[in-house]
Design a protein around this motif. Structure first.
Motif, PDB file in Angstrom:
ATOM      1  N   GLY A 127      11.074 -18.695   9.332  1.00  0.00           N
ATOM      2  CA  GLY A 127      11.185 -19.781   9.070  1.00  0.00           C
ATOM      3  C   GLY A 127      10.015 -20.664   8.616  1.00  0.00           C
ATOM      4  N   LYS A 128       8.809 -21.343   9.063  1.00  0.00           N
ATOM      5  CA  LYS A 128       7.680 -21.978   8.552  1.00  0.00           C
ATOM      6  C   LYS A 128       6.117 -20.059   9.348  1.00  0.00           C
ATOM      7  CE  LYS A 128       7.241 -25.962   7.160  1.00  0.00           C
ATOM      8  NZ  LYS A 128       6.860 -27.284   7.901  1.00  0.00           N
ATOM      9  N   CYS A 129       7.366 -19.600  10.227  1.00  0.00           N
ATOM     10  CA  CYS A 129       6.448 -18.539  11.256  1.00  0.00           C
ATOM     11  C   CYS A 129       5.944 -17.427  10.206  1.00  0.00           C
ATOM     12  CB  CYS A 129       6.791 -18.672  12.199  1.00  0.00           C
ATOM     13  SG  CYS A 129       6.650 -20.119  13.944  1.00  0.00           S
ATOM     14  N   ILE A 130       4.972 -17.368   9.795  1.00  0.00           N
ATOM     15  CA  ILE A 130       4.125 -16.059   8.977  1.00  0.00           C
ATOM     16  C   ILE A 130       3.750 -15.102   9.806  1.00  0.00           C
ATOM     17  CG2 ILE A 130       3.815 -14.902   6.971  1.00  0.00           C
ATOM     18  CD1 ILE A 130       4.418 -17.585   5.849  1.00  0.00           C
ATOM     19  N   GLU A 131       4.054 -13.561   9.601  1.00  0.00           N
ATOM     20  CA  GLU A 131       3.084 -12.478  10.430  1.00  0.00           C
ATOM     21  C   GLU A 131       2.791 -12.045   9.070  1.00  0.00           C
ATOM     22  OE1 GLU A 131       3.001 -11.428  15.072  1.00  0.00           O
ATOM     23  OE2 GLU A 131       5.388 -12.686  14.234  1.00  0.00           O
ATOM     24  N   GLU A 132       1.431 -11.337   9.697  1.00  0.00           N
ATOM     25  CA  GLU A 132       0.787 -10.031   8.368  1.00  0.00           C
ATOM     26  C   GLU A 132       1.893  -8.760   9.742  1.00  0.00           C
ATOM     27  OE1 GLU A 132      -2.305  -9.855   6.293  1.00  0.00           O
ATOM     28  OE2 GLU A 132      -2.159 -11.905   5.980  1.00  0.00           O
ATOM     29  N   SER A 133       2.660  -8.568   9.554  1.00  0.00           N
ATOM     30  CA  SER A 133       3.463  -7.115  10.261  1.00  0.00           C
ATOM     31  C   SER A 133       4.039  -6.434   9.191  1.00  0.00           C
ATOM     32  CB  SER A 133       4.480  -8.430  11.560  1.00  0.00           C
ATOM     33  OG  SER A 133       4.942  -7.393  11.469  1.00  0.00           O
ATOM     34  N   GLY A 134       4.664  -5.855   9.885  1.00  0.00           N
ATOM     35  CA  GLY A 134       5.090  -4.737   9.496  1.00  0.00           C
ATOM     36  C   GLY A 134       6.493  -5.079  10.058  1.00  0.00           C
ATOM     37  N   PRO A 135       7.865  -4.047  10.414  1.00  0.00           N
ATOM     38  CA  PRO A 135       9.208  -4.487  10.882  1.00  0.00           C
ATOM     39  C   PRO A 135       8.982  -4.030  12.240  1.00  0.00           C
ATOM     40  CG  PRO A 135       9.104  -2.465   9.737  1.00  0.00           C
ATOM     41  CD  PRO A 135       7.706  -3.081   9.328  1.00  0.00           C
ATOM     42  N   ASN A 136       9.942  -5.193  12.961  1.00  0.00           N
ATOM     43  CA  ASN A 136      10.138  -5.204  13.741  1.00  0.00           C
ATOM     44  C   ASN A 136       8.615  -5.360  14.640  1.00  0.00           C
ATOM     45  OD1 ASN A 136      11.712  -4.369  16.975  1.00  0.00           O
ATOM     46  ND2 ASN A 136      11.394  -2.663  16.638  1.00  0.00           N
ATOM     47  N   GLY A 137       7.977  -5.754  14.536  1.00  0.00           N
ATOM     48  CA  GLY A 137       6.445  -5.928  15.019  1.00  0.00           C
ATOM     49  C   GLY A 137       5.899  -4.899  15.258  1.00  0.00           C
ATOM     50  N   PHE A 138       5.980  -4.223  14.419  1.00  0.00           N
ATOM     51  CA  PHE A 138       4.860  -2.378  14.107  1.00  0.00           C
ATOM     52  C   PHE A 138       3.311  -3.155  13.450  1.00  0.00           C
ATOM     53  CE2 PHE A 138       8.714  -0.184  15.293  1.00  0.00           C
ATOM     54  CZ  PHE A 138       8.310   0.586  16.001  1.00  0.00           C
ATOM     55  N   LYS A 139       3.101  -2.400  13.297  1.00  0.00           N
ATOM     56  CA  LYS A 139       1.997  -3.976  12.534  1.00  0.00           C
ATOM     57  C   LYS A 139       1.805  -2.922  11.257  1.00  0.00           C
ATOM     58  CE  LYS A 139      -2.248   0.307  12.808  1.00  0.00           C
ATOM     59  NZ  LYS A 139      -3.362   0.012  13.290  1.00  0.00           N
ATOM     60  N   SER A 140       1.748  -4.333  10.113  1.00  0.00           N
ATOM     61  CA  SER A 140       1.301  -3.174   8.525  1.00  0.00           C
ATOM     62  C   SER A 140       0.427  -2.994   7.740  1.00  0.00           C
ATOM     63  CB  SER A 140       1.932  -4.356   7.729  1.00  0.00           C
ATOM     64  OG  SER A 140       0.672  -5.666   7.776  1.00  0.00           O
ATOM     65  N   ALA A 141       0.468  -2.040   6.711  1.00  0.00           N
ATOM     66  CA  ALA A 141      -1.157  -1.515   5.768  1.00  0.00           C
ATOM     67  C   ALA A 141      -1.237  -2.133   4.979  1.00  0.00           C
ATOM     68  CB  ALA A 141      -0.420   0.379   6.099  1.00  0.00           C
ATOM     69  N   LYS A 142      -2.366  -3.022   5.644  1.00  0.00           N
ATOM     70  CA  LYS A 142      -3.647  -3.753   5.016  1.00  0.00           C
ATOM     71  C   LYS A 142      -4.109  -3.188   3.361  1.00  0.00           C
ATOM     72  CE  LYS A 142      -3.270  -7.528   8.328  1.00  0.00           C
ATOM     73  NZ  LYS A 142      -3.065  -6.521   9.198  1.00  0.00           N
ATOM     74  N   LYS A 143      -4.482  -1.950   3.580  1.00  0.00           N
ATOM     75  CA  LYS A 143      -5.884  -1.837   2.511  1.00  0.00           C
ATOM     76  C   LYS A 143      -5.051  -0.684   2.210  1.00  0.00           C
ATOM     77  CE  LYS A 143      -9.540  -2.568   5.894  1.00  0.00           C
ATOM     78  NZ  LYS A 143      -9.427  -1.252   7.368  1.00  0.00           N
ATOM     79  N   LEU A 144      -3.653   0.470   2.255  1.00  0.00           N
ATOM     80  CA  LEU A 144      -3.716   1.304   1.191  1.00  0.00           C
ATOM     81  C   LEU A 144      -3.338   0.423  -0.138  1.00  0.00           C
ATOM     82  CD1 LEU A 144      -3.434   4.098   1.000  1.00  0.00           C
ATOM     83  CD2 LEU A 144      -0.863   3.850   1.474  1.00  0.00           C
ATOM     84  N   THR A 145      -2.869  -0.624  -0.417  1.00  0.00           N
ATOM     85  CA  THR A 145      -2.228  -0.672  -1.811  1.00  0.00           C
ATOM     86  C   THR A 145      -3.213  -0.993  -3.061  1.00  0.00           C
ATOM     87  OG1 THR A 145      -0.684  -2.431  -0.778  1.00  0.00           O
ATOM     88  CG2 THR A 145      -1.207  -3.366  -2.705  1.00  0.00           C
ATOM     89  N   ASP A 146      -5.234  -1.597  -2.321  1.00  0.00           N
ATOM     90  CA  ASP A 146      -5.981  -1.598  -3.445  1.00  0.00           C
ATOM     91  C   ASP A 146      -6.144  -0.445  -3.807  1.00  0.00           C
ATOM     92  OD1 ASP A 146      -5.343  -4.568  -2.727  1.00  0.00           O
ATOM     93  OD2 ASP A 146      -7.391  -4.360  -0.696  1.00  0.00           O
ATOM     94  N   SER A 147      -6.418   0.082  -2.599  1.00  0.00           N
ATOM     95  CA  SER A 147      -6.877   1.671  -2.913  1.00  0.00           C
ATOM     96  C   SER A 147      -5.977   1.978  -4.421  1.00  0.00           C
ATOM     97  CB  SER A 147      -6.437   2.959  -1.920  1.00  0.00           C
ATOM     98  OG  SER A 147      -6.922   3.620  -2.127  1.00  0.00           O
TER      99      SER A 147
END
Lengths: 428, 619
Positions: free
Chosen positions: B163-183
């Protein structure tokens, strides 16, 4: 690199057109022709400096992509002598063009997306056409009528492919699954359309090559006289000696928009003469291969026969007033009576239907081959032959689809393209 | 402090595991990173392996010496062969697996494989050095290697949406990788944004299964791996149910709250795997949609609601699920969500999965814009093998459209730009009658053996099968007398032939199979079922197979016409502008590949052919 070639027939003529196509063709033309036309598509008189002499000629140029080949193009209309043409081409070569290869202009048009395969074939057919019927058929190809039809059929087949494939890739979805029966029914519909197209092959052959008419009958009934009367000049030797015509004799006549290819044959009788007997064998073979046999008799016609028209000749001597049959024409070759009626009758037998007059028929052996291959594959699906599983029907439908695609060149292999372009003459 | 390895694998999903195992098994010091070790070989979406085209891929991975089939075989809850009755070209094995067992089994394999280090750490950067690569982790420990395989799955800059709830997260609540793309962008790679989704997980005891249709496995489908004979035991059932008119109303009246429609989601989702709201909106004339409840594991009550992925708000989700037949009192355990993530255009890769720009960098799995565990594992295996080949300076492994689904997969993604997550389908494989699930071992075991991943045990099984097939073939041309045939044909309802016919021709009859010949004539005694399966398929489909094999030879001719890597297509006269641009971008390896690039016409291919011929003459 720009290519150059003479576009009109080689030899003496009033005007000869030399054509050049390629990115730098306009630059080359500017070096030799002045004053150069200020804008494209404008035919302009001027001087063409060949180095040896100055030719008073006309020049027009076309800008890419609005030209036949889709590239920059220039045409010079000069005086039609071989020495002039040779010098004009030479000066263009000296300025950086090269001679075009067979069919290269059309090939470039195809490559640049100006024409599809069947359209380019339409160009050949029109150029090669000897009769207006053949021109019409070529024109139809060029107008892409066949292309549109095969694209439409391909489209239908693609739908069918999609329907079959989805059932294979999504077996567990509750899709309304195409049953084998439905597939067969839809395939049959496409098959019917292909067969309709294929049924125009005979008309197409006649438009392109004409009607093969054998003139046959017993000796001394007036076959050769009939041929001469039909042609309107003395082509065959006529004498009262039975068995004068030994070998078969070909002669052509253009009637309305169609070519008649007459073959006069040796009279059929029992003979011990070796040469005459060979002639009679040839006569029989000709009759077998002909589209129509004009069987000349003096007296009673025989029983009705396939592709046979009885010519009741010598009506100046024999009374035919009691004969009233569709397959009989009364003539007197000697007095030129009934000859025009005979030509009209032949014409009507072959050329009267709508397809023929519309020109929408198959004239090209490659197209017929593509359609036949598609037909064969679809027939397998309809008959459910060889393998009864869906993966095989899908395979056959795909094959049919790609066979149809070859008509417009969307799936054409390089061998096909090669063969087509090798058929083109220089500079078209 | 720097730690040195031969190969670094970033990500321990289905692609990463295969890549790391291949590299380590081939004798190279390998480290595999996971942001969380509980994500190793995690089945983030449906708890099943295989299916149409995917089952074929699993068998191919197995034949090459990969792990997926063996791992799946240890976690099967039930198994079936899809498409039975539609022909061997499309038979596809599919198993429901216990996702927890799948994960722990794979993790144990990684842990016990020599030369392999399994490490929890988030990789935050990748740098190219003169001798290879340096990666840095979020705890600032650097690792270097000669080759790197990126198998980051859907973890790069991922956000989950309910819905409106957005989380910066990977699947199933595992954390996402936020820095590698930039590199990676800094290295010149171009990111795309894709989207996918997963349905809710529900509690079995709250489901009224009596309103659903029970679906069991088959007792005739054997394991995925050619090493595992026998039929896996059925442990759990699946259940078939449908949405109701109420479901439709709930979804339609809440469409404005669906992120796909409100504009919240920008990523491109797959057409073949739409959310329930998309299905209902797009096929509005359809009254109900089919759903499957699939068990997540043997030791859990959780069930996966296949076909009902959604990103509607949680309260509406619940209302929606409760409108489904049998789910009236359902207790949702995990919400459905959509997930957006960064991936990279795989057309920037060679058909070895190595980057065209950065030597020694390989990409595999969902990071390449594909979807599916099997597609990912296949790429991981190839990338892992080729990372090793790169280090050893040896010829890379290039699978082709002619030898495998994996070849089709890699050729497709490296040749055609994807606009949605790529899923393998049997209809993508033009030679599918030859690329079957039953003969993946015959097609690929030798290749796996040459690479060094096929054990003696597996290789001997393969050699034995080849030998047995040759032996069994010997009686095929034996001509049977009309009398012998008559009795057999009458009993199976076949029309009698006019004269004696060969054993092979008997087999071509619809109602005659190997079993019939065994019963009536005592033929083929002592041969195993998988050997006889080859005999039967090859006889029954002989004409079609021969035709495909001829096409394969034709295609190979085009594939063997290699185009130089450094060819500037601007210099090839006669090519259309679009073709020049496309060819310069893709730099295809062969004429065959050139012809498959969209925007390159048959005429362009012909011009290239002429160019090649001239070039050869000049050279």
């Amino acid at each position: 690199m720009s290519i150059v070639a003479l576009s009109t027939p080689a030899g003496r003529s009033a005007v000869a057109v030399v054509r050049m196509s390629g990115e730098n063709s306009i630059e080359i033309a500017k070096k030799v022709f002045s004053p150069f036309p200020k804008s494209p598509n404008l035919l302009k008189v001027g001087n063409l400096d060949t180095g040896d002499f100055v030719e008073r000629a006309m020049c027009v140029y076309f800008e890419a992509p609005k030209s036949f080949t889709g590239e920059n193009m220039v045409e010079f209309h000069c005086h039609g002598g071989m020495a002039i043409v040779t010098s004009v081409i030479q000066v263009l070569l000296d300025n950086g063009a090269r001679m075009a290869q067979n069919g290269e202009f059309s090939k470039r048009a195809f490559i640049n997306g100006k024409m599809n395969l069947s359209e380019t074939e339409g160009v050949i057919e029109m150029i090669d056409a000897e009769t207006t019927a053949a021109v019409k058929a070529g024109e139809n190809l060029l107008a892409n009528n066949l292309g549109k039809k095969s694209v439409a059929l391909q489209d239908k087949l693609l739908d069918l492919i999609a329907k079959t494939e989805v059932a294979l890739d999504y077996p567990e979805e509750d899709l309304e699954e195409q049953t084998l029966l439905e597939t067969q029914k839809e395939t049959q519909e496409i098959l019917d359309e292909i067969e309709k197209l294929l049924s125009t092959v005979k008309a197409g052959k006649i438009a392109k090559y004409g009607i093969d008419v054998a003139i046959a009958g017993e000796t001394n009934v007036g076959k050769s006289s009939l041929l001469n009367a039909l042609l309107g000049y003395d082509r065959a030797i006529v004498s009262s000696t039975a068995g004068t015509t030994r070998d078969t004799l070909d002669a052509h006549l253009t009637y309305k928009d169609t070519k008649f290819n007459f073959v006069d044959t040796a009279g059929i009788r029992q003979t011990d003469n070796e040469i005459e007997r060979l002639g009679i064998d040839r006569a029989k073979k000709t009759m077998k291969e002909a589209d129509l046999v004009l069987f000349v008799v003096n007296g009673k016609p025989l029983a009705q026969q396939e592709k046979t028209l009885y010519v009741l000749n010598k009506c100046d001597e024999i009374d035919y007033s009691n004969v009233n049959r569709e397959d009989c024409v009364v003539t007197s070759a000697k007095d030129n009576k009934g000859i025009e009626e005979l030509k009209e009758k032949i014409y009507k037998m072959f050329c009267a239907d709508e397809i023929y007059s519309s020109g929408q028929m198959l004239t090209n052996a490659r197209h017929v081959d593509c359609l036949n291959r598609a037909k064969e594959k679809l027939q397998i699906v309809v008959d459910n032959l060889f393998c009864t599983t869906v993966d095989c029907s899908a395979l056959n439908i795909r094959d049919a689809w790609s066979a149809l695609g070859e008509i417009t060149g969307t799936t054409a292999t390089e061998e096909i393209i090669d063969r087509i372009y090798s058929k083109f003459c220089l500079g078209k | 402090m720097k730690k040195e390895f031969d190969v670094i694998v970033v990500g321990a999903g289905h692609a990463g595991c295969e890549a790391a195992l291949a590299s380590a098994r081939l004798g190279h010091n390998t480290i595999i990173f996971a942001t969380n070790l509980d994500t190793v070989a995690f089945c983030a979406c449906n708890p099943s392996i295989g299916g149409t085209a995917k089952g074929q891929i699993v068998r191919e991975i197995d034949a090459l010496g990969g792990e997926m089939a063996i791992n799946a075989d240890k976690s099967i809850l039930q198994m079936r062969m899809l498409n039975r009755g539609k022909g061997p070209a499309v038979y596809s094995p599919r198993a429901q697996v216990d996702k927890f067992v799948y994960h722990s089994t794979m993790k144990a394999t990684l842990e016990t494989t020599p030369n392999l280090v399994l490490r929890q750490a988030e990789v935050v950067s990748l740098e190219k050095t003169e001798t290879g690569f340096v990666v840095n982790t979020s705890v600032d420990v650097k690792y270097c290697a000669k080759a790197v395989v990126l198998a980051c799955g859907v973890y790069l800059n991922s956000r989950t949406i309910v819905g409106k709830c957005i989380e910066e997260s990977g699947p199933n609540g595992f954390k996402s990788a936020k820095k590698l793309t930039d590199s990676l962008v800094a290295l010149g790679m171009e990111p795309l944004r894709f989207k996918t989704g997963t349905p809710a997980r529900v509690l079995a005891s709250s489901v009224d299964f009596s309103k659903m249709e029970k679906q069991d496995g088959e007792s005739s489908t054997c394991h995925f791996s050619y090493m595992n004979k026998g039929i896996p035991a059925q442990k759990r059932s699946c259940y078939l149910t449908y949405t109701t008119l109420e479901t439709k109303q709930i979804v339609l009246s809440n469409l404005d709250k669906a992120p796909m429609y409100s504009g919240e989601i920008v990523g491109v989702g797959p057409r073949y795997c739409p959310s329930l709201e998309t299905k209902i909106e797009r096929f509005s004339d359809k009254e109900r949609h089919q759903l499957f409840l699939e068990p997540e594991g043997e030791c859990t009550q959780e069930f996966y609601v296949q076909g009902a992925s959604t990103s509607l708000p949680a309260d509406i989700q619940e209302e929606m699920y409760k409108s489904i037949a049998g789910l009236e009192n359902v207790q949702i355990m995990r919400d459905a969500y959509a997930i957006e993530y960064d991936c990279f255009d795989a057309t920037s890769l060679k058909n070895t999965l190595e980057s065209k720009k950065i030597d020694g960098l390989f990409l595999a799995g969902q990071i390449n814009g594909t979807s599916g565990y099997e597609e990912a594992a296949a790429q991981g295996l190839v990338a892992g093998i080729n990372a090793v080949k790169f280090i050893e300076n040896k010829q890379p492994l290039i699978l082709t459209r002619q030898d495998s689904y994996i070849g089709v997969l890699i050729d497709d993604i490296t040749t055609k730009q994807s606009t949605e997550p790529y899923r393998m389908m049997t209809s993508r494989a033009e030679h599918r009658l030859v690329l079957r699930q039953d003969n993946a071992d015959l097609r690929l075991t030798q290749i796996g053996r040459d690479i060094g991943l096929v054990s003696d045990e597996r290789y001997n099984l393969y050699l034995e099968k080849v030998e047995q097939i040759e032996k069994a073939k010997q009686c095929l041309n034996e001509v049977l007398s009309p009398k012998t045939v008559a009795e057999m044909f009458t009993s199976v309802g076949e029309t009698l032939p006019k004269s004696g016919i060969s054993v092979k021709d008997c087999l071509k009859r619809t109602n005659v199979n190997v079993k019939v010949l065994q019963q009536h004539l005592g033929l083929f005694e002592g041969f195993s079922d998988d050997v006889l399966e080859q005999i039967e398929i090859n006889a029954k489909y002989e004409g079609y197979i021969a035709k495909q094999q001829a096409l394969i030879l034709d295609a190979e001719k085009m594939e063997n016409k290699k185009l130089p890597n450094d060819l500037d297509y601007e210099t090839v006269s006669g090519l259309r502008l679009e073709a020049r641009q496309k060819l310069n971008y893709f730099k295809p390896s062969s004429l065959g590949q050139a012809g498959r690039i969209s925007g390159v016409s048959p005429a362009d291919v012909q011009i290239l052919m002429v160019w090649l011929a001239q070039h050869r003459n000049n050279g």
